[in-house]
Design a protein around this motif. Structure first.
Motif, PDB file in Angstrom:
ATOM      1  N   GLU A   1       0.305   0.954  -3.041  1.00 46.36           N
ATOM      2  CA  GLU A   1       0.663   1.439  -1.703  1.00 46.36           C
ATOM      3  C   GLU A   1       2.147   1.206  -1.436  1.00 46.36           C
ATOM      4  O   GLU A   1       2.701   0.154  -1.756  1.00 46.36           O
ATOM      5  CB  GLU A   1      -0.156   0.716  -0.624  1.00 46.36           C
ATOM      6  CG  GLU A   1      -1.650   0.916  -0.727  1.00 46.36           C
ATOM      7  CD  GLU A   1      -2.373  -0.236  -1.387  1.00 46.36           C
ATOM      8  OE1 GLU A   1      -3.568  -0.406  -1.104  1.00 46.36           O
ATOM      9  OE2 GLU A   1      -1.741  -0.956  -2.192  1.00 46.36           O
ATOM     10  N   GLN A   2       2.786   2.194  -0.809  1.00 43.05           N
ATOM     11  CA  GLN A   2       4.222   2.113  -0.559  1.00 43.05           C
ATOM     12  C   GLN A   2       4.587   0.905   0.286  1.00 43.05           C
ATOM     13  O   GLN A   2       5.629   0.271   0.070  1.00 43.05           O
ATOM     14  CB  GLN A   2       4.713   3.396   0.127  1.00 43.05           C
ATOM     15  CG  GLN A   2       6.225   3.546   0.203  1.00 43.05           C
ATOM     16  CD  GLN A   2       6.881   3.701  -1.160  1.00 43.05           C
ATOM     17  OE1 GLN A   2       6.205   3.981  -2.140  1.00 43.05           O
ATOM     18  NE2 GLN A   2       8.188   3.530  -1.226  1.00 43.05           N
TER      19      GLN A   2
ATOM     20  N   GLU B   1       3.226   1.969 -15.481  1.00 39.20           N
ATOM     21  CA  GLU B   1       2.403   3.176 -15.457  1.00 39.20           C
ATOM     22  C   GLU B   1       1.027   2.845 -16.031  1.00 39.20           C
ATOM     23  O   GLU B   1       0.746   3.072 -17.203  1.00 39.20           O
ATOM     24  CB  GLU B   1       3.087   4.290 -16.241  1.00 39.20           C
ATOM     25  CG  GLU B   1       4.406   4.737 -15.615  1.00 39.20           C
ATOM     26  CD  GLU B   1       5.141   5.765 -16.453  1.00 39.20           C
ATOM     27  OE1 GLU B   1       4.679   6.054 -17.581  1.00 39.20           O
ATOM     28  OE2 GLU B   1       6.173   6.272 -15.978  1.00 39.20           O
TER      29      GLU B   1
ATOM     30  N   LYS C   1      -7.118  -1.196  -3.119  1.00 34.95           N
ATOM     31  CA  LYS C   1      -6.351  -1.507  -4.329  1.00 34.95           C
ATOM     32  C   LYS C   1      -6.123  -3.000  -4.515  1.00 34.95           C
ATOM     33  O   LYS C   1      -5.961  -3.467  -5.644  1.00 34.95           O
ATOM     34  CB  LYS C   1      -5.027  -0.745  -4.303  1.00 34.95           C
ATOM     35  CG  LYS C   1      -5.215   0.761  -4.421  1.00 34.95           C
ATOM     36  CD  LYS C   1      -3.912   1.523  -4.489  1.00 34.95           C
ATOM     37  CE  LYS C   1      -4.174   3.005  -4.638  1.00 34.95           C
ATOM     38  NZ  LYS C   1      -2.921   3.792  -4.715  1.00 34.95           N
TER      39      LYS C   1
ATOM     40  N   THR D   1     -11.088   2.565  -9.068  1.00 35.86           N
ATOM     41  CA  THR D   1     -10.736   3.708  -8.226  1.00 35.86           C
ATOM     42  C   THR D   1     -10.877   3.269  -6.775  1.00 35.86           C
ATOM     43  O   THR D   1     -11.293   2.156  -6.483  1.00 35.86           O
ATOM     44  CB  THR D   1     -11.665   4.902  -8.495  1.00 35.86           C
ATOM     45  OG1 THR D   1     -13.023   4.521  -8.173  1.00 35.86           O
ATOM     46  CG2 THR D   1     -11.603   5.360  -9.950  1.00 35.86           C
TER      47      THR D   1
ATOM     48  N   SER E   1      -3.038   0.629 -14.793  1.00 36.02           N
ATOM     49  CA  SER E   1      -3.838  -0.113 -13.815  1.00 36.02           C
ATOM     50  C   SER E   1      -3.376  -1.563 -13.737  1.00 36.02           C
ATOM     51  O   SER E   1      -2.553  -2.019 -14.543  1.00 36.02           O
ATOM     52  CB  SER E   1      -5.313  -0.083 -14.221  1.00 36.02           C
ATOM     53  OG  SER E   1      -5.500  -0.853 -15.407  1.00 36.02           O
TER      54      SER E   1
ATOM     55  N   SER F   1       2.266   1.209 -10.823  1.00 41.72           N
ATOM     56  CA  SER F   1       3.222   2.125 -10.187  1.00 41.72           C
ATOM     57  C   SER F   1       2.614   2.910  -9.031  1.00 41.72           C
ATOM     58  O   SER F   1       3.345   3.460  -8.204  1.00 41.72           O
ATOM     59  CB  SER F   1       3.792   3.100 -11.220  1.00 41.72           C
ATOM     60  OG  SER F   1       2.753   3.843 -11.833  1.00 41.72           O
ATOM     61  N   ASP F   2       1.262   2.980  -8.938  1.00 36.92           N
ATOM     62  CA  ASP F   2       0.637   3.750  -7.866  1.00 36.92           C
ATOM     63  C   ASP F   2       0.258   2.881  -6.670  1.00 36.92           C
ATOM     64  O   ASP F   2      -0.547   3.278  -5.837  1.00 36.92           O
ATOM     65  CB  ASP F   2      -0.602   4.478  -8.380  1.00 36.92           C
ATOM     66  CG  ASP F   2      -1.726   3.538  -8.810  1.00 36.92           C
ATOM     67  OD1 ASP F   2      -1.481   2.315  -8.908  1.00 36.92           O
ATOM     68  OD2 ASP F   2      -2.852   4.028  -9.039  1.00 36.92           O
TER      69      ASP F   2
END
Length: 427
Positions: A174-175, A192, A315, A311, A194, A171-172
């Motif tokens: 890049e847009q 939600e 990504k 991290t 990795s 979910s995180d």
């Protein structure tokens, strides 16, 4: 007078003879299977060597201007009518003398720019091969677990083919990568967690009745998917005039891309399409410092991969438990290469250096590769006097946030000659 009628031309058959375990060498028929029933090792495609040996340069050069010119070396897609594809491939191999000078190379340096594929990453190659095989195997829906680029490609291929898709992403993400997946209209599921959490869920879903007709390109049809990466090796050799470069630097997430480029070079030599360079070729791997389990294992002189929690800004390389890590280490050791990693600031600098010297705007994976190239030269691991190819696997427009705070207008002026003069633009 009766005119002669030509006999129909038979469709070439696949040169693949089955699947083989990379760990114990157990063999299986061509099917939707990715793990060995004997030892749970990963499977890859095994080929009929006689069939491969019949392939000629002329046959390849007469083929289409995309990856399917190498169909006789791939496990699926020999019949054009069966292909699920956006026709990726034959992306530019860009001469990079200014980049070479900047990092300390004296021999020719080339950038294989796979950002020029239809969805702007190398994933179009692997997806085209995997989904073509999936359709031949009878699957009715396409899917994947993805850090972004793969989701883009699966959704786009499904849209072109008129097949439903459901792709799974962290979910995180890049847009830019979320939008460039959602726009194709398939189901997009944000998890939600990795990428490793996403991949674990997909491995569970593929075993359910509800997903029995779904091809997960990097799970149940993974052996076919991985073979698509070989085309990056084939193309570089062909574009260099049918020769293999002395050195290559490859970004690593799962490690599979590196192993398959090495495999492509080996196949070309074995079937007589090219000669190995004097002393062979050397393979180098590049990771992000935020997710570097393969490079860390090599640095610790082991092939045991210790999973990490990813991290950092790269990504697309954030696979904390890389399945092909041990095989990437084997390829690097066998060829006399090395692996290294770059932190976020080094990755940003790599993106800018590549752009400023070649006009290629790479995503964070490309920045990682350039940053590691520089470190390898400085450390004396990569020979500056040998021809080298670095791989850029994705488009910088997908990861704008990486450099958004570092670049922008060099001047902001009023729309007048006075404004231009006061800014020093007129001397």
């Amino acid at each position: 007078m009766t005119s002669a009628v030509s006999a129909p031309t038979a469709t070439p058959t696949s040169p693949a003879r089955g699947l083989i375990c990379r760990a114990c060498a157990a063999e299986y028929p061509l099917a939707a299977q990715h793990a060995c029933y004997e030892c749970f090792g990963p499977l890859e495609v095994a080929y009929d060597e006689a069939a491969l040996a019949r392939v000629t340069r002329a046959e390849i050069e007469a083929g289409p201007q995309n990856i399917w010119r190498y169909a006789a070396l791939l496990p699926a897609g020999q019949d054009p009518a069966t292909r699920v594809t956006l026709d990726p491939g034959l992306t530019p191999l860009v001469s990079a003398p200014a980049l070479a000078a900047a990092v300390g190379l004296t021999a020719p340096l080339w950038v294989k720019d796979d950002s020029q594929n239809p969805t702007h990453s190398f994933k179009d190659r692997v997806v085209s091969v995997a989904l073509t095989a999936a359709q031949e195997l009878g699957f009715k829906r396409f899917s994947c677990a993805s850090t972004g680029n793969l989701a883009n490609s699966v959704a786009a291929h499904a849209a072109r083919a008129g097949v439903p898709s459901i792709v799974f992403i962290p979910s995180d993400l890049e847009q830019g990568k979320i939008i460039t997946t959602a726009v194709y209209g398939g189901d997009l599921v944000a998890i939600e967690g990795s990428y490793d959490d996403v991949n674990r869920l997909c491995s569970e879903l593929v075993e359910t009745d509800e997903f029995e007709d779904t091809a997960f390109v990097n799970v149940n049809v993974r052996p076919f998917y991985a073979e698509g990466s070989k085309t990056l090796g084939y193309e570089v050799a062909e574009q260099l005039g049918w020769r293999i470069p002395a050195q290559v630097v490859v970004p690593m997430a799962s490690g599979e891309l590196l192993t398959k480029i090495d495999k492509a070079f080996s196949e070309l030599v074995e079937i007589g399409l090219v000669e190995a360079p004097e002393g062979g070729w050397t393979v180098f791997g590049a990771q992000s410092a935020g997710c570097n389990p393969i490079a860390t294992a090599l640095h610790n002189d082991t092939d045991v991969i210790t999973p990490v929690k990813p991290t950092g800004i790269a990504k697309s390389l954030n696979i904390g438990d890389p399945a092909a890590g041990p095989y990437a280490i084997e390829a690097v050791k066998r060829t006399g290469g090395w692996m290294d990693y770059a932190d976020d600031e080094e990755i940003r600098a790599g993106i800018r250096l590549l752009a400023e010297t070649t006009g290629i705007f790479a995503e964070t994976a490309g920045g990682t590769t350039v940053a590691v190239l520089k470190k390898l030269v400085e450390a004396g691991k990569l020979d500056p006097a040998k021809e080298t190819v670095v791989y850029n696997t994705g488009e910088g427009l997908k990861t704008l946030d990486a450099v958004a705070g570092q670049v922008g207008p060099t001047h902001t002026i009023k729309p007048s000659l006075r404004g231009a003069r006061e800014a020093g633009l007129l001397g």
